[in-house]
Motif scaffolding. Structure first.
Motif, short mmCIF file in Angstrom:
data_model
loop_
_atom_site.label_atom_id
_atom_site.label_comp_id
_atom_site.label_asym_id
_atom_site.label_seq_id
_atom_site.Cartn_x
_atom_site.Cartn_y
_atom_site.Cartn_z
N PHE A 6 0.84 -1.21 0.00
CA PHE A 6 0.00 0.00 0.00
C PHE A 6 0.87 1.26 0.00
N ASN A 7 1.89 1.27 0.86
CA ASN A 7 2.79 2.42 0.93
C ASN A 7 3.55 2.62 -0.38
N ILE A 8 3.97 1.53 -0.99
CA ILE A 8 4.71 1.61 -2.25
C ILE A 8 3.84 2.21 -3.35
N VAL A 9 2.60 1.72 -3.45
CA VAL A 9 1.69 2.22 -4.49
C VAL A 9 1.45 3.72 -4.31
N LEU A 10 1.25 4.16 -3.06
CA LEU A 10 1.04 5.58 -2.81
C LEU A 10 2.28 6.39 -3.17
N THR A 11 3.45 5.91 -2.78
CA THR A 11 4.70 6.62 -3.08
C THR A 11 4.90 6.76 -4.58
N ASN A 12 4.74 5.66 -5.31
CA ASN A 12 4.93 5.70 -6.76
C ASN A 12 3.88 6.55 -7.45
N SER A 13 2.68 6.58 -6.89
CA SER A 13 1.62 7.45 -7.44
C SER A 13 2.00 8.92 -7.28
#
Length: 560
Positions: A6-13
């Protein structure tokens, strides 16, 4: 596991979102299917610049980090709404990069020992304080901190786990590899086979060398962006045909490289060289992007001077000796010792020379070749084996004869020779010059197959690229799955990289607070790695250090 993904997806977004901001407001380019893979490459740069700028006035605390996150997500939502025709490609880019990040980060170690010595402690300083004048007097390595540490610090917010400061390093690799693969086939479509071959060779090297998070330091990130710079030159500077936008983009990447690693300051000469070929030079100074580049460079130089007294630490000639925060003795020692250690000083046998004597008259060659040269050959051997296999495959393919080698290839070859030579003479440690050496090897390989007429026809070339890229992806996945399986028990089911402790117990270190009277100076780690802990932290016990506060800014200096 869900938390990490979840954190990775938000960061990359958010990274993608800031790239779209840069593209729209400074490049004057819409987000399209053709530039989607390029967008996050520049998003990383803009997010780093913004964080650096804010840190001059505020610590990058959870309020600032949450604001950055929310603004990024709001703008991404706007991009998605306004570009419904390419939403699928945007989601695909973010999804694929997130999967790569997840594989890299899961049950990984941080880069040792540099992460614990100064990467993580400096991020902690950024999160807890606005810029500290003379902080290099607490630990000289803080003067070597990278712009990447500011990018990592931006992940401090109320939504994420604090361990999320590790994500941007993995994001840089994942977005870079997606960008490279996209550029391979983009060049094939427009029949630039040699260009696509060079980008393909870069991609394979990145898979081989940067497939594990524990290898990621400031050096690895600078090498990835150096390769991005090379790809940008290949794609945009045919026969030195230059526009203001292309030159500004090149300059932005070059400045980021300089901010990522001081040794890369020579790269800034490239935009100056291309500037000579620019037809309408006056128009360049009227663009928003030119001013962004100028602000970025000025901010980084000002940051460097503020924390160490030098533009490029520890190059004494770039230092301001009249500044109270400048420690001339330490700077000179680190300049000599840094070069000597890179040349294998520690591996001397029999007669032991001091730093200065060792660096002079190639006294270091004999020791260096016995240790470092062997390591360089060892590191490059898998890639050399791959090139040998590729050469054999090419020999048995139907060939296409090329009339002329693109001029930019010769230019890149000259760049790689120059940078490799400087690296060899000053800091011949593999991790400092890996990308220079590899580009030199790639150019030699390209010349070999070109002048031997061994370049396959497009149809065959595409098949070869797809097969080898598929093999690289499978090998990358297997290597990381095996690492994850091995580390599952060792990491006590903690999926995040441990940013807090050396022993892997995920406990924040509590170090002794050193005071001068009532003044709280720093936290002493008693020789241990500081890791991410209360700031500022040092693994050195400092006896001649003082501090005062001026208009809310802390200032450290060495006393007599």
């Amino acid at each position: 596991m869900t938390s990490l993904l979840f954190n990775i997806v938000l960061t990359n977004s958010v990274i993608f979102s800031f790239g779209a901001m840069l593209s729209l407001f400074f490049f004057k380019e819409r987000v399209t299917k053709d530039n989607i893979s390029e967008i996050p490459i520049f998003g990383i740069i803009l997010l780093s610049i913004i964080t650096l700028f804010i840190n001059f006035f505020f610590p990058i605390n959870k309020i600032i980090g949450t604001t950055i996150l929310i603004l990024g997500l709001i703008f991404l939502t706007k991009i998605i709404i306004n570009n419904s025709n390419i939403n699928q490609k945007i989601f695909k880019n973010i999804f694929l990069s997130s999967i790569v990040c997840f594989l890299i980060l899961s049950y990984s170690n941080v880069y040792r020992p540099d992460a614990g010595l100064y990467h993580l402690p400096y991020i902690s300083i950024i999160n807890e304080n606005k810029i500290i004048a003379g902080v290099a007097n607490i630990n000289f390595r803080y003067a070597l901190a990278s712009i990447v540490q500011y990018l990592s610090a931006s992940q401090n917010n109320y939504i994420y786990s604090l361990e999320a400061i590790s994500i941007p390093l993995a994001s840089i690799f994942s977005f870079s590899i997606i960008f490279f693969i996209g550029e391979i086939f983009k060049n094939i479509k427009i029949k630039k086979n040699i260009n696509s071959l060079i980008i393909f060779l870069i991609s394979v090297y990145c898979f081989i060398s940067f497939g594990r998070f524990s290898n990621y330091g400031n050096d690895a990130i600078s090498h990835l962006y150096f390769f991005i710079l090379i790809v940008f030159i290949i794609n945009n500077f045919q026969n030195f045909n230059i526009s203001n936008l292309k030159l500004n983009k090149l300059s932005l990447i070059a400045i980021f490289l300089f901010a990522a690693k001081p040794f890369m300051f020579l790269i800034i000469l490239l935009p100056l060289l291309f500037f000579l070929y620019l037809k309408n030079k006056k128009e360049l100074f009227k663009t928003k992007l030119f001013y962004l580049n100028s602000v970025f460079l000025i901010l980084w130089i000002l940051k460097s001077i503020t924390i160490s007294g030098c533009i490029i630490y520890p190059v004494d000639k770039t230092c301001f000796k009249s500044l109270k925060i400048y420690d001339e003795e330490k700077t000179i020692i680190e300049a000599k010792s840094g070069e000597a250690w890179a040349k294998g000083w520690i591996n001397q046998e029999n007669v032991i020379l001091n730093f200065e004597e060792y660096n002079q008259n190639f006294n270091w060659i004999h020791t260096w070749k016995k240790v470092h040269l062997k390591k360089i050959i060892e590191k490059l051997l898998p890639y050399i084996i791959f090139l040998t296999i590729l050469l054999i495959v090419f020999i048995f393919q139907d060939k296409k004869k090329y009339k002329k080698l693109p001029s930019e290839i010769n230019f890149i070859f000259l760049i790689s020779i120059f940078l490799t030579l400087v690296w060899f003479l000053k800091f011949p440690l593999y991790r400092y010059g890996a990308s220079f050496i590899v580009m030199f090897i790639i150019c030699i390989f390209t010349y070999l197959i070109y002048y031997s007429n061994l370049i396959p026809k497009i149809k065959n070339l595409v098949k070869i690229f797809k097969i080898f890229i598929f093999i690289c992806i499978i090998a990358f996945m297997i290597k990381n799955f095996l690492r994850i399986d091995k580390n599952l028990t060792e990491f006590n089911n903690k999926i995040w990289p441990d940013i807090y402790s050396e022993g892997g117990d995920y406990k924040i270190n509590e170090f002794k607070l050193i005071k001068n009277g009532k003044k709280e100076l720093y936290y002493f780690s008693s020789g241990k790695l500081c890791m991410y802990s209360k700031a500022p932290c040092s693994n050195y016990l400092l006896k001649k250090l003082d501090k005062k506060e001026i208009y809310g800014y802390q200032l450290y200096w060495k006393t007599e």
